[in-house]
Design a protein around this motif. Structure first.
Motif, PDB file in Angstrom:
ATOM      1  N   SER A  88       4.356  -4.303   6.911  1.00  6.27           N
ATOM      2  CA  SER A  88       3.868  -4.818   5.630  1.00  6.27           C
ATOM      3  C   SER A  88       5.008  -5.500   4.784  1.00  6.27           C
ATOM      4  CB  SER A  88       3.044  -3.602   4.597  1.00  6.27           C
ATOM      5  OG  SER A  88       2.302  -3.394   5.646  1.00  6.27           O
ATOM      6  N   ASP A  92       0.660  -1.393  -0.023  1.00  3.30           N
ATOM      7  CA  ASP A  92      -0.009   0.031  -0.032  1.00  3.30           C
ATOM      8  C   ASP A  92       1.013   1.273  -0.050  1.00  3.30           C
ATOM      9  OD1 ASP A  92      -2.376   1.173  -0.167  1.00  3.30           O
ATOM     10  OD2 ASP A  92      -2.832   1.378   2.044  1.00  3.30           O
ATOM     11  N   GLU A 127       4.648   0.461   7.096  1.00  8.12           N
ATOM     12  CA  GLU A 127       5.244   0.270   5.796  1.00  8.12           C
ATOM     13  C   GLU A 127       6.275  -1.060   6.073  1.00  8.12           C
ATOM     14  OE1 GLU A 127       4.738   4.411   3.428  1.00  8.12           O
ATOM     15  OE2 GLU A 127       6.531   3.974   4.630  1.00  8.12           O
TER      16      GLU A 127
END
Length: 385
Positions: free
Chosen positions: A53, A30, A50
């Motif tokens: 992920s 994302d 981040e």
């Protein structure tokens, strides 16, 4: 340009599999392709979300991604599964209750070694090399030999329903349930050692598939093919069979399965003897085995040794030191020693200010939920508690 950010970017690139483009990776986590490109090149930082992920998408540890070092507090676990003939699959029905005990074990190590325990060295890849390092007659003191030869901690905890092996940071730990069937514990140590040798704590979603290779390792370690083939199975008598079982430290079932695997067929009387429970076979031949070192006292001694609660002395000493210095929870030491917490000697503050400081110290300890967020248990699939 921040060199630390650049290093993170290089580690991310090094873990990108062939065919995974930066644009595709950006979509998975994302991020915009431009934001990911700038972050990889050290022109902007990654947010914690981040990084989490990215670690998840690439299948790597977030601590390593950030620091380039192995997480000294990471936990991965493999469990021994039983074959259920009704379901025709391997099962571990006690896992939910066992997890609570595993959490206590991990908490003990974290209290004793807040910066992570010492690292166990790499293990030999072949069962024969492991046997050579363990020395002659290693099954007699299997746990002690494992600790001495490979710096692997062996714990025995009666409340467990089955056996486990853990990697706590770089430390290898084997957990056994207590049973008077010492030959079962021997097999479990060899089985869990197989998981450690074969790297099963780094896998994902293949826990049950790892059971057979671990069993094969255990068989090759405890019942090496050349030793088994030395025996004349067409003429062996009951006493010789009992001697072999005693020396190998295995059950009649394990020996029976090994003979079947090697396509060796004992004569009828030996086959019938191998159908007996291990303790029955040994006790039946105690009279003839007494001078051989397998008399009733030796059998009882092995049974007793296999049932006691056991933690490594070094771990107890290090945890005790931190409790006495007010740096660790006395409840953890009480659990290890299996005594009430009020029997543990730990520092008590002399005045109200010190009392508040001590309470704040204990309150600041990470909660179980916080630890659970960091734990990564693998039964092969590195699933968090």
């Amino acid at each position: 340009m921040d060199q630390q950010l650049l290093a993170v970017g290089e580690r991310i690139r090094s873990q990108m599999p062939p065919g995974l483009s930066q644009r595709r990776l950006a979509g998975l986590v994302d991020m915009t392709p431009d934001a990911l490109s700038r972050a990889l090149n050290g022109q902007r930082g990654f947010s914690s979300i981040e990084l989490a992920s990215l670690a998840d998408s690439l299948g790597v540890d977030i601590y390593w991604l950030i620091t380039g070092r192995a997480d000294p507090l990471r936990v991965d676990v493999a469990a021994r599964h039983f074959w259920d003939p009704v379901q025709a699959q391997r099962v571990n029905p006690g896992r939910e209750a066992d997890d609570k005990i595993l959490e206590k074990v991990v908490a003990v190590y974290r209290d004793a070694y807040p910066d992570g325990p010492s690292v166990s060295p790499d293990l030999p890849a072949e069962p024969g090399a492991v046997r050579s390092r363990l020395g002659r007659d290693f099954v007699r003191r299997f746990a002690e030999q494992i600790e001495a030869a490979f710096a692997i901690d062996v714990l025995r905890i009666p409340e467990l329903s089955t056996d486990y092996s853990l990697r706590i940071g770089g430390r290898s730990v084997i957990l056994l349930t207590s049973t008077p069937n010492w030959f079962r514990n021997n097999w479990s140590v060899a089985h869990e050692l197989g998981h450690l040798v074969l790297g099963h704590h780094a896998g994902r979603g293949v826990e049950k598939a790892n059971e057979q290779p671990a069993d094969e390792f255990a068989a090759a370690l405890l019942l090496p093919e050349d030793r088994v083939r030395e025996i004349n199975w067409s003429h062996i008598d009951g006493t010789e069979l009992a001697k072999f079982v005693w020396d190998a430290g295995v059950s009649t079932e394990a020996l029976r399965n090994r003979l079947r695997k090697l396509r060796l067929k004992p004569h009828a009387d030996a086959s019938a003897a191998l159908e007996q429970p291990t303790q029955h076979l040994l006790r039946r031949h105690l009279t003839t085995l007494r001078g051989y070192g397998a008399g009733v006292d030796a059998v009882v001694e092995r049974e007793a040794e296999s049932t006691g609660r056991m933690f490594p002395i070094r771990l107890i000493a290090d945890l005790s030191h931190r409790v006495r210095s007010g740096q660790a929870d006395p409840a953890a030491l009480a659990w290890v020693l299996n005594v009430p917490v009020d029997e543990i000697d730990f520092p008590e503050p002399d005045d109200e200010a010190a009392s508040r400081e001590y309470e704040e110290l204990l309150a600041a300890r990470p909660s179980a939920a916080a630890w659970n967020d960091k734990l990564r248990l693998s039964h092969g699939n590195a699933a968090p508690w």
